[in-house]
Every structure is written in C-alpha cells, then in structure tokens.
Design a protein around this motif. Structure first.
Motif, short mmCIF file in Angstrom:
data_model
loop_
_atom_site.label_atom_id
_atom_site.label_comp_id
_atom_site.label_asym_id
_atom_site.label_seq_id
_atom_site.Cartn_x
_atom_site.Cartn_y
_atom_site.Cartn_z
N VAL A 109 30.19 17.71 2.18
CA VAL A 109 30.85 18.35 1.17
C VAL A 109 30.86 17.38 -0.12
N ALA A 309 31.27 25.47 -1.34
CA ALA A 309 31.44 24.68 0.17
C ALA A 309 32.75 24.62 0.66
N ARG A 313 33.67 26.41 4.23
CA ARG A 313 34.02 25.65 5.41
C ARG A 313 35.19 26.48 6.11
#
Length: 454
Positions: A109, A309, A313
């Motif tokens: 990330v 992102a 997650r």
C-alpha cells in the motif's frame, strides 16, 4: 513535501538528489531496516535511486535494488523480499522532465497521510544520525536489470510475471496489442504470451524520454494503438503509463474505452459473490447500476489510488478502481497493478466476448464537467467549504469525503478542489440529459452563493 501520489514534479526543482537522499535517511530513521528500491526508465531515475539508497545505507538500512521495474512490481517486492518499505522512483504518467518518489509499505500500500507526514517531519527536523562506520547498510541487486544497465529482466519482474500467470486463467486466449509506451510495463506482454495470447507490442523498448507517445494513456495519446487494433484482427489493445500502475484499453473496433466503462466491467465481474466495490466520489452511475445488478454494492472514497487501497484492504471488498486507470484486486495486491488489469481484461474478453459488445451493453448516462479558476490554492478550499455549508442547508445528507458530493433522485453532482491546480471542479450526472443539466446548474448556483461569502 508529499502529495497523495508521493513526491512528484520537475527534476532539479521539486525533485532533487538532495530530496531523494533525505527520504532514504528518513525511511531508515523511521524504522525501515531493509528497503526495496526500483525505478521507471526516466533518464534521471538512476541517480535518484542511487541517492535514496545512499541515504538509507548511510543511516543503517540495507537496500535491495530491483532496477527498472513497474511500480506494482516494486510494491509487491517489499513483501517478497522481507523489507519494511519500498521506494518507486517514478513520475508515473507525467512528462519525462518530471520524476518522483512513491513509498510503499510491506502490505503493498502506498504510504498514507500519517506516514507521509512523519517522513516529512523527520526530513524537516533533520532527525536521525548516520550509522557507525562499521554498521552502514549494504546494497544488493536482483538480476541483470537491477544493475541499472537496462538489460534482461530482474528477479522481481520475473516473480511478478509468475504471479500474474498464476492469478489469471484464459481458456480461449485473444489476440492482444500491448502499447508499453516505452515505460516499465513489459511484464504485461510476457505474462500474456505465457497465458497463450497472441501478443504484439508497441513502444516496448524502455526509454524514459517516451519517444513513441506521451506517458499518460488517453484517447488522444493512444491513436497509434487504436489504429493498429482497428487495422488488424486483434481482439484487444492495452496501454500503460510510464510505470505501469495504470491500464487503459482499446476495444476490438479500435475505440478507446472510457475509464468509467472499464471500471464498470471490472467491478461487475468482481462482485458476482455479492461483495463490495470501492470507487471514488466522481465515478459514474453506470458503476452503481452494474454492481447492484450483480448483487453487490459500491462504497465511495476520496479520489486517489491510496484511498481506494485503504478501503479495499477491509473485509468484504473484492475490487477497487479509478477511471484514471488504477485497478486494485485486494486478494492479489493492494497496489494498482496495470499488468494484472491487462491480464484480467484479456480473460474477460475471452470469457464474455468482444469488448466492444460488452461496453455497448452498459447503460449510458450523460456527464457534464466544468471548472472554475481561482486566484490561489487557499481560495479553492474556502469555496468548497462554503459550498458544503450551503449544501447542508438544502440537503439532508451530503458526502464531504472529497469535496462535496450530493446524491438526489435525479442523479448526483460533485464540487471538488483540484488536487494540483488552482481550480474548483464540477461534475454532474443524471440518467437523462435534462437532469444532468439541472444538476450542473444547481452545483453552479451553490458555487455562486459560496463566492459571495467565501
């Protein structure tokens, strides 16, 4: 110092060897005992990567160099090689005179706001100190390309290719034209060939001057790809930016595909199990309709792949993407992976039929976009804040995650400060032309009211 896409700008001005050296030192000071460094093929990339490595090693961190590689390769490598952080030396889709530094966590990330601010603080306060003479960090490389001589494939790139082939299965491989754009995305062609596709490449030789076309893949810059696909029996055209974190496409008829169209197709394919899809606040209604029809739901986030992102997650998310060409499959990687997107799209064409037909089957809604120049960067934020106050008086619910987004029965509109220019941007979309025009006028009225009080 950092924007959401890292440090990026003209070499010798915003991005210098001194800045790169300081970032390397700061990452080591921040706890990165092992650091992965890679770069796109820009002429200034080698010396900037050298500077990051020098700073990190001076302050005691070990460095692994993966050479010229796609940014998603570099992001994946942080975990592959047991590092604590990674640095991609790249300006992504910017022109060749620019360069930049984008930092990655061991989860693949991009650094979030908190870590970006901490690195900035370390640099500004000159925190940390050099290691003792016998405790400086080491540097090692992975493969011929990692020596920065541009030859061969690095171990990291080979590992990325293997991961792509393992992640995607194609039963009836299509014919694909891959426009690498002289960038770092050659791994796409290698993976597609191994998956059985008939692959032709354009701009395959890495050259950070980007002689074949500008780095950013748009309808205007990908005319050679569109012409080639239209003139041959190719089933699909793929285009990457300089560091291959973005993928755009040309359909079998040689038409450049809009980002919202690709977002809708990827999202609809990924939510068959009823999962959640993450999309930015400005994504089209088409995405909502396709995802809801497939039994899933859309979760909005701020514009920027780092925000996609961060949301992707979380549990229950199967896909996240941006119309700019950043696509994330969190079960594979949390970095925008252009080569993975290319392979996924080839598989989708093989399974569901011509891309032109798939796009023709999507609903189509008109969109209006406008922008208002302002005198200074501070003005744009004040205007958006004033719009938020006015909108809160009119509507029961507004979304302020990134600008001001208002949903109505007619559609939606978004008033947002540009992240890079002194502009206030307006986007509106309804399911009919009349509704879109009315929503645009409503947004402009709110801005006019805000200008009187901002």
């Amino acid at each position: 110092m950092f924007g959401t896409s890292g440090i990026r700008g003209p070499f010798g001005e915003t991005v210098t060897a001194d800045v790169a050296l300081s970032v390397g030192r700061a990452l080591a000071t921040h706890g990165a005992d092992r650091l992965v460094i890679g770069r796109d093929p820009r002429p200034t990339g080698s010396l900037l990567a050298d500077a990051v490595s020098t700073g990190a090693r001076e302050y005691g961190a070990d460095v692994l160099r993966v050479g010229v590689a796609a940014t998603p390769t570099i992001a994946r490598s942080v975990d592959w090689y047991d590092a604590e952080a990674g640095v991609a030396v790249t300006a992504s889709h910017n022109p060749p005179a620019d360069n930049g530094l984008k930092c990655w966590t061991d989860e693949g990330v991009a650094f979030g706001e908190e870590r970006r601010e901490r690195i900035t603080e370390i640099v500004r306060n000159d925190e940390g100190e050099p290691a003792a003479w016998d405790a400086v960090g080491t540097e090692s490389a992975r493969g011929a390309e990692a020596r920065c001589d541009g030859s061969g494939r690095s171990d990291a790139t080979e590992r990325h290719r293997e991961a792509l082939v393992e992640a995607v299965s194609i039963q009836d491989p299509p014919s694909v034209v891959v426009d690498v754009g002289n960038g770092a995305g050659g791994v796409t062609a290698d993976a597609l060939r191994e998956l059985g596709c008939d692959v032709t490449t354009l701009g395959a030789e890495p050259d950070g001057r980007f002689p074949s076309r500008p780095s950013e893949p748009t309808a205007g810059t990908c005319d050679a790809l569109a012409t080639h696909v239209a003139a041959t029996d190719a089933d699909l055209g793929i285009a990457h930016d300089g560091d291959a974190d973005r993928t755009m496409a040309v359909d079998d008829r040689g038409r450049f595909c809009a980002g919202d169209e690709l977002l809708a197709l990827f999202a609809g394919d990924a939510v068959a199990d009823g999962a959640t899809v993450v999309a930015p606040v400005g994504a089209s209604l088409v995405v909502d309709d396709v995802v809801e029809q497939a039994g899933g739901r859309v979760e909005r986030c701020r514009v920027g792949d780092v925000f996609v992102a961060e949301r992707a997650r979380e549990s229950g998310v199967s896909f996240g993407g941006e119309p700019s060409g950043a696509w994330i499959w969190p079960h594979q990687t949390l970095a925008p992976d252009g080569p993975l997107a290319a392979c996924k799209l080839a598989a989708l064409v093989a399974r569901e039929g011509p891309l032109s037909q798939q796009i023709a089957a999507l609903p189509s809604y008109p969109v209006e976009r406008d922008q208002l120049p302002v005198a200074a960067a501070a003005d744009k934020n004040e205007i958006v804040e004033a719009v938020a106050r006015r909108a809160a008086e009119r509507y029961e619910e507004i979304d302020e995650r990134d600008g001001v987004r208002v949903e109505t029965e007619a559609g939606w509109f978004l008033v947002r400060a540009s992240g890079t220019q002194p502009l206030v941007r307006v986007t509106a979309q309804g399911r009919t032309e009349d509704r879109t025009v009315a929503l645009t006028e409503t947004a402009r009225d709110l801005i006019d009211d805000a200008l009187q009080t901002a």
